[in-house]
Design a protein around this motif. Structure first.
Motif, PDB file in Angstrom:
ATOM      1  N   GLN A   1     -17.180 -21.141   0.855  1.00  0.00           N
ATOM      2  CA  GLN A   1     -16.245 -19.978   0.981  1.00  0.00           C
ATOM      3  C   GLN A   1     -16.258 -19.121   2.242  1.00  0.00           C
ATOM      4  OE1 GLN A   1     -13.824 -19.419  -1.141  1.00  0.00           O
ATOM      5  NE2 GLN A   1     -14.226 -20.555  -3.036  1.00  0.00           N
ATOM      6  N   VAL A   2     -15.056 -18.919   2.895  1.00  0.00           N
ATOM      7  CA  VAL A   2     -15.051 -18.042   4.070  1.00  0.00           C
ATOM      8  C   VAL A   2     -14.622 -16.718   3.693  1.00  0.00           C
ATOM      9  CG1 VAL A   2     -14.150 -17.829   6.306  1.00  0.00           C
ATOM     10  CG2 VAL A   2     -14.529 -20.035   5.606  1.00  0.00           C
ATOM     11  N   SER A   3     -15.381 -15.715   3.942  1.00  0.00           N
ATOM     12  CA  SER A   3     -15.360 -14.147   3.577  1.00  0.00           C
ATOM     13  C   SER A   3     -15.163 -13.408   4.718  1.00  0.00           C
ATOM     14  CB  SER A   3     -16.485 -13.991   2.745  1.00  0.00           C
ATOM     15  OG  SER A   3     -16.651 -14.726   1.583  1.00  0.00           O
ATOM     16  N   TRP A   4     -14.471 -12.153   4.612  1.00  0.00           N
ATOM     17  CA  TRP A   4     -14.267 -11.048   5.683  1.00  0.00           C
ATOM     18  C   TRP A   4     -14.816  -9.929   4.861  1.00  0.00           C
ATOM     19  CZ3 TRP A   4     -12.887 -11.475  10.311  1.00  0.00           C
ATOM     20  CH2 TRP A   4     -12.290 -12.451  11.010  1.00  0.00           C
ATOM     21  N   LEU A   5     -15.504  -9.240   5.977  1.00  0.00           N
ATOM     22  CA  LEU A   5     -16.232  -8.257   5.601  1.00  0.00           C
ATOM     23  C   LEU A   5     -15.792  -6.833   6.561  1.00  0.00           C
ATOM     24  CD1 LEU A   5     -18.454 -10.400   4.763  1.00  0.00           C
ATOM     25  CD2 LEU A   5     -19.382  -8.532   3.685  1.00  0.00           C
ATOM     26  N   ARG A   6     -15.721  -5.591   6.096  1.00  0.00           N
ATOM     27  CA  ARG A   6     -15.653  -4.675   7.122  1.00  0.00           C
ATOM     28  C   ARG A   6     -16.869  -3.845   7.171  1.00  0.00           C
ATOM     29  NH1 ARG A   6     -10.722  -1.355   5.740  1.00  0.00           N
ATOM     30  NH2 ARG A   6     -11.992  -0.645   4.014  1.00  0.00           N
ATOM     31  N   HIS A   7     -17.494  -3.741   8.351  1.00  0.00           N
ATOM     32  CA  HIS A   7     -18.749  -2.863   8.544  1.00  0.00           C
ATOM     33  C   HIS A   7     -18.696  -1.427   8.350  1.00  0.00           C
ATOM     34  CE1 HIS A   7     -21.283  -6.173  10.819  1.00  0.00           C
ATOM     35  NE2 HIS A   7     -20.531  -6.655   9.743  1.00  0.00           N
ATOM     36  N   ARG A   8     -17.295  -0.935   8.664  1.00  0.00           N
ATOM     37  CA  ARG A   8     -17.438   0.653   8.624  1.00  0.00           C
ATOM     38  C   ARG A   8     -17.844   1.178   7.326  1.00  0.00           C
ATOM     39  NH1 ARG A   8     -12.946   3.349   6.667  1.00  0.00           N
ATOM     40  NH2 ARG A   8     -11.815   1.470   7.164  1.00  0.00           N
ATOM     41  N   ASP A   9     -17.458   0.454   6.375  1.00  0.00           N
ATOM     42  CA  ASP A   9     -17.838   1.056   4.838  1.00  0.00           C
ATOM     43  C   ASP A   9     -18.363  -0.138   3.901  1.00  0.00           C
ATOM     44  OD1 ASP A   9     -15.345  -0.517   4.714  1.00  0.00           O
ATOM     45  OD2 ASP A   9     -14.353   0.651   3.959  1.00  0.00           O
ATOM     46  N   THR A  10     -19.044  -1.216   4.557  1.00  0.00           N
ATOM     47  CA  THR A  10     -19.359  -2.416   4.114  1.00  0.00           C
ATOM     48  C   THR A  10     -18.502  -3.029   2.993  1.00  0.00           C
ATOM     49  OG1 THR A  10     -20.774  -1.144   2.650  1.00  0.00           O
ATOM     50  CG2 THR A  10     -21.793  -1.699   4.756  1.00  0.00           C
ATOM     51  N   HIS A  11     -17.340  -2.913   3.227  1.00  0.00           N
ATOM     52  CA  HIS A  11     -16.397  -3.087   2.056  1.00  0.00           C
ATOM     53  C   HIS A  11     -15.978  -4.793   2.295  1.00  0.00           C
ATOM     54  CE1 HIS A  11     -13.186  -2.656  -0.796  1.00  0.00           C
ATOM     55  NE2 HIS A  11     -12.554  -3.276   0.017  1.00  0.00           N
ATOM     56  N   LEU A  12     -16.010  -5.441   1.368  1.00  0.00           N
ATOM     57  CA  LEU A  12     -15.712  -7.023   1.068  1.00  0.00           C
ATOM     58  C   LEU A  12     -14.186  -6.972   0.995  1.00  0.00           C
ATOM     59  CD1 LEU A  12     -16.320 -10.189   0.884  1.00  0.00           C
ATOM     60  CD2 LEU A  12     -16.242  -9.611  -1.583  1.00  0.00           C
ATOM     61  N   LEU A  13     -13.373  -7.788   2.170  1.00  0.00           N
ATOM     62  CA  LEU A  13     -12.050  -7.566   2.041  1.00  0.00           C
ATOM     63  C   LEU A  13     -11.552  -8.958   1.503  1.00  0.00           C
ATOM     64  CD1 LEU A  13     -11.715  -6.380   5.918  1.00  0.00           C
ATOM     65  CD2 LEU A  13     -11.272  -4.763   3.766  1.00  0.00           C
ATOM     66  N   ALA A  14     -11.917  -9.891   1.824  1.00  0.00           N
ATOM     67  CA  ALA A  14     -11.548 -11.245   1.169  1.00  0.00           C
ATOM     68  C   ALA A  14     -12.516 -12.292   1.046  1.00  0.00           C
ATOM     69  CB  ALA A  14     -10.196 -11.803   1.881  1.00  0.00           C
TER      70      ALA A  14
ATOM     71  N   ILE B   1      -3.549  -7.567  10.077  1.00  0.00           N
ATOM     72  CA  ILE B   1      -3.557  -6.389   9.750  1.00  0.00           C
ATOM     73  C   ILE B   1      -2.256  -5.502  10.218  1.00  0.00           C
ATOM     74  CG2 ILE B   1      -5.005  -4.168   9.906  1.00  0.00           C
ATOM     75  CD1 ILE B   1      -7.551  -5.436  10.703  1.00  0.00           C
ATOM     76  N   LYS B   2      -1.626  -5.346   9.450  1.00  0.00           N
ATOM     77  CA  LYS B   2      -0.388  -4.731   9.739  1.00  0.00           C
ATOM     78  C   LYS B   2      -0.428  -3.034  10.096  1.00  0.00           C
ATOM     79  CE  LYS B   2       2.625  -7.781   6.986  1.00  0.00           C
ATOM     80  NZ  LYS B   2       3.820  -7.942   6.215  1.00  0.00           N
ATOM     81  N   TYR B   3       0.366  -2.747  11.060  1.00  0.00           N
ATOM     82  CA  TYR B   3       0.335  -1.464  11.343  1.00  0.00           C
ATOM     83  C   TYR B   3      -0.925  -0.787  11.388  1.00  0.00           C
ATOM     84  CZ  TYR B   3       4.720  -2.326   8.810  1.00  0.00           C
ATOM     85  OH  TYR B   3       5.937  -2.752   8.455  1.00  0.00           O
ATOM     86  N   ALA B   4      -1.625  -1.506  12.296  1.00  0.00           N
ATOM     87  CA  ALA B   4      -3.054  -1.142  12.700  1.00  0.00           C
ATOM     88  C   ALA B   4      -3.109   0.607  13.059  1.00  0.00           C
ATOM     89  CB  ALA B   4      -3.694  -1.782  13.929  1.00  0.00           C
ATOM     90  N   GLN B   5      -4.302   1.190  12.539  1.00  0.00           N
ATOM     91  CA  GLN B   5      -4.506   2.603  12.535  1.00  0.00           C
ATOM     92  C   GLN B   5      -5.832   2.872  13.215  1.00  0.00           C
ATOM     93  OE1 GLN B   5      -4.512   4.148   8.734  1.00  0.00           O
ATOM     94  NE2 GLN B   5      -2.368   3.183   8.062  1.00  0.00           N
ATOM     95  N   LEU B   6      -6.072   3.902  13.957  1.00  0.00           N
ATOM     96  CA  LEU B   6      -7.084   4.177  14.700  1.00  0.00           C
ATOM     97  C   LEU B   6      -8.330   3.934  13.863  1.00  0.00           C
ATOM     98  CD1 LEU B   6      -6.062   7.381  16.766  1.00  0.00           C
ATOM     99  CD2 LEU B   6      -6.181   5.251  17.544  1.00  0.00           C
ATOM    100  N   ARG B   7      -8.407   4.317  12.421  1.00  0.00           N
ATOM    101  CA  ARG B   7      -9.508   4.105  11.663  1.00  0.00           C
ATOM    102  C   ARG B   7      -9.852   2.794  11.335  1.00  0.00           C
ATOM    103  NH1 ARG B   7      -7.944   3.486   6.397  1.00  0.00           N
ATOM    104  NH2 ARG B   7      -5.670   3.799   5.950  1.00  0.00           N
ATOM    105  N   ASP B   8      -8.986   1.814  11.658  1.00  0.00           N
ATOM    106  CA  ASP B   8      -9.166   0.359  11.671  1.00  0.00           C
ATOM    107  C   ASP B   8     -10.131  -0.176  12.460  1.00  0.00           C
ATOM    108  OD1 ASP B   8      -7.531   0.253   9.238  1.00  0.00           O
ATOM    109  OD2 ASP B   8      -5.815  -0.296  10.453  1.00  0.00           O
ATOM    110  N   SER B   9     -10.453   0.675  13.663  1.00  0.00           N
ATOM    111  CA  SER B   9     -11.335   0.267  14.649  1.00  0.00           C
ATOM    112  C   SER B   9     -12.627  -0.188  14.257  1.00  0.00           C
ATOM    113  CB  SER B   9     -11.408   1.175  15.858  1.00  0.00           C
ATOM    114  OG  SER B   9     -10.305   1.413  16.536  1.00  0.00           O
ATOM    115  N   GLY B  10     -13.270  -1.194  14.641  1.00  0.00           N
ATOM    116  CA  GLY B  10     -14.780  -1.229  14.223  1.00  0.00           C
ATOM    117  C   GLY B  10     -15.106  -2.879  14.314  1.00  0.00           C
TER     118      GLY B  10
END
Length: 283
Positions: free
Chosen positions: A84-97, A124-133
Motif C-alpha cells: 500500500q502507498v500511504s500519505w502522512l502529514r508530519h505536522r500532527d502525525t495524521h494519516l491522510l490516506a 490539496i484544494k484551497y491551500a492554506q498557510l497552515r497546510d505548510s509542512g
C-alpha cells in the motif's frame, strides 16, 4: 623437438590465450553491442519498489490555490494489492490516506491514482498557510520505505515605501513605490488608484507614468510630474495576488514645516521648552 621449437610453440600459445582473454574482457566491459556496463539502466538493477525523486519534488503554492504533491513509485508492479502507498502529514502525525482511501474528514484532500500508473498524487484544494509542512509518502514493504515532500504555502505581501503619509511641495514629482514579495510568481498586474478611482495614465492631467520591474520581488513605480494640490489624497497599490496597500499624499503650496518632514517629531522641542519652564517655576 628442439628446445627452440618448444619455446616458439609456448610463446604462440600464450599469445593466443592473451588475445582471447582480451576479447572476453572487452566483451564484459562493453557488452556485445559495444556499450559500457556502466550505461545499464539503474532501474534494471533494482529488485523492489523505489521512488522517482525527479518527479517527487518540494512544492511552493499561493494560498487559496490547488496544489499537487507527486509520489511516483517505480517497480511496484503487480504488488499493488499486497503493498500500500500511504500519505502522512508530519505536522500532527495524521494519516491522510492509504491507497485511495482517505482517513481525513477534510474534503480538500484527495488521492489521485491511475490503476495503470505509478504516480500517487495528493491533491490539496484551497491551500492554506497552515497546510505548510512535510508530507510523507510511504510504501508498506517489509521494511517500509518513505519519501518526504515539503509544501510551502505563501501569501504575497505588498508595501508602499514611506507609508502611511507622504508630504511634498507643489511642483515636485510624486514618486510612489509599491513592492510585492513572498510570491513564487510575479503578479499578473498592479493597478494604482487615487481616491478609489483607477489612475488613467492617458488622462488630460499628463505627466503620469508607471514603471514595473518583475523578479523575485516585483516593484511598481508611480510617477506624477508637477504635483498639484488636487493630487493630494489616498493612493492605493492593488496587486493581482496580494492585499492592497495605501498611502496618503499631501501636496503643499509652500515650504512645509519640519514637523511634516519628520512625522511630527519637530513638535518635540516645543514640548521640551514647556517642561523646562515648568521646572524653573517649581524651582
Amino acid at each position: 623437438m628442439s628446445a627452440v621449437s618448444v619455446a616458439a610453440w609456448l610463446l604462440s600459445a600464450v599469445a593466443f590465450a592473451a588475445i582471447n582473454n582480451g576479447g572476453h574482457c572487452y566483451s564484459m566491459l562493453h557488452g556485445s553491442n559495444g556499450k559500457s556496463a556502466n550505461s545499464i539502466d539503474e532501474s534494471s538493477t533494482r529488485s523492489g519498489p523505489y521512488f522517482d525523486h525527479s518527479t517527487s519534488k518540494n512544492v511552493t503554492v499561493l494560498a487559496g490555490q490547488t496544489t499537487y504533491l507527486n509520489c511516483r513509485v517505480k517497480n511496484l508492479g503487480n504488488q499493488t494489492m499486497a503493498l500500500q502507498v500511504s500519505w502522512l502529514r508530519h505536522r500532527d502525525t495524521h494519516l491522510l490516506a492509504v491507497g485511495r482511501y482517505m482517513y481525513t474528514n477534510d474534503q480538500r484532500f484527495r488521492v489521485i491514482h491511475n490503476a495503470k500508473g505509478d504516480n500517487w498524487m495528493l491533491q490539496i484544494k484551497y491551500a492554506q498557510l497552515r497546510d505548510s509542512g512535510s508530507y510523507e509518502c510511504q510504501v508498506s514493504t517489509a521494511t517500509p520505505i518513505s519519501h518526504i515532500i515539503h509544501l510551502n504555502v505563501v501569501k504575497p505581501k505588498a508595501e508602499i515605501l514611506g507609508a502611511p503619509d507622504l508630504y511634498i511641495n507643489r511642483g515636485s514629482t510624486i514618486n510612489l513605490t509599491c513592492i510585492v514579495w513572498q510570491t513564487p510568481e510575479p503578479p499578473d498586474y498592479i493597478f494604482w488608484n487615487h481616491k478609489d478611482a483607477i489612475i488613467n495614465y492617458d488622462s488630460t492631467r499628463g505627466g503620469v507614468s508607471v514603471v514595473t520591474e518583475k523578479g523575485e520581488s516585483t516593484t511598481s513605480f508611480l510617477l506624477l510630474q508637477e504635483a498639484k494640490p488636487s493630487d493630494s489624497g489616498q493612493y492605493t497599490c492593488n496587486p493581482s495576488n496580494a492585499d492592497p496597500k495605501s498611502i496618503t499624499v499631501h501636496v503643499l503650496n509652500g515650504e512645509y514645516p519640519a514637523a511634516m518632514q519628520h512625522g511630527g517629531q519637530a513638535k518635540q522641542p516645543r514640548l521640551y521648552s514647556l517642561l523646562l519652564c515648568l521646572c524653573l517655576l517649581l524651582y
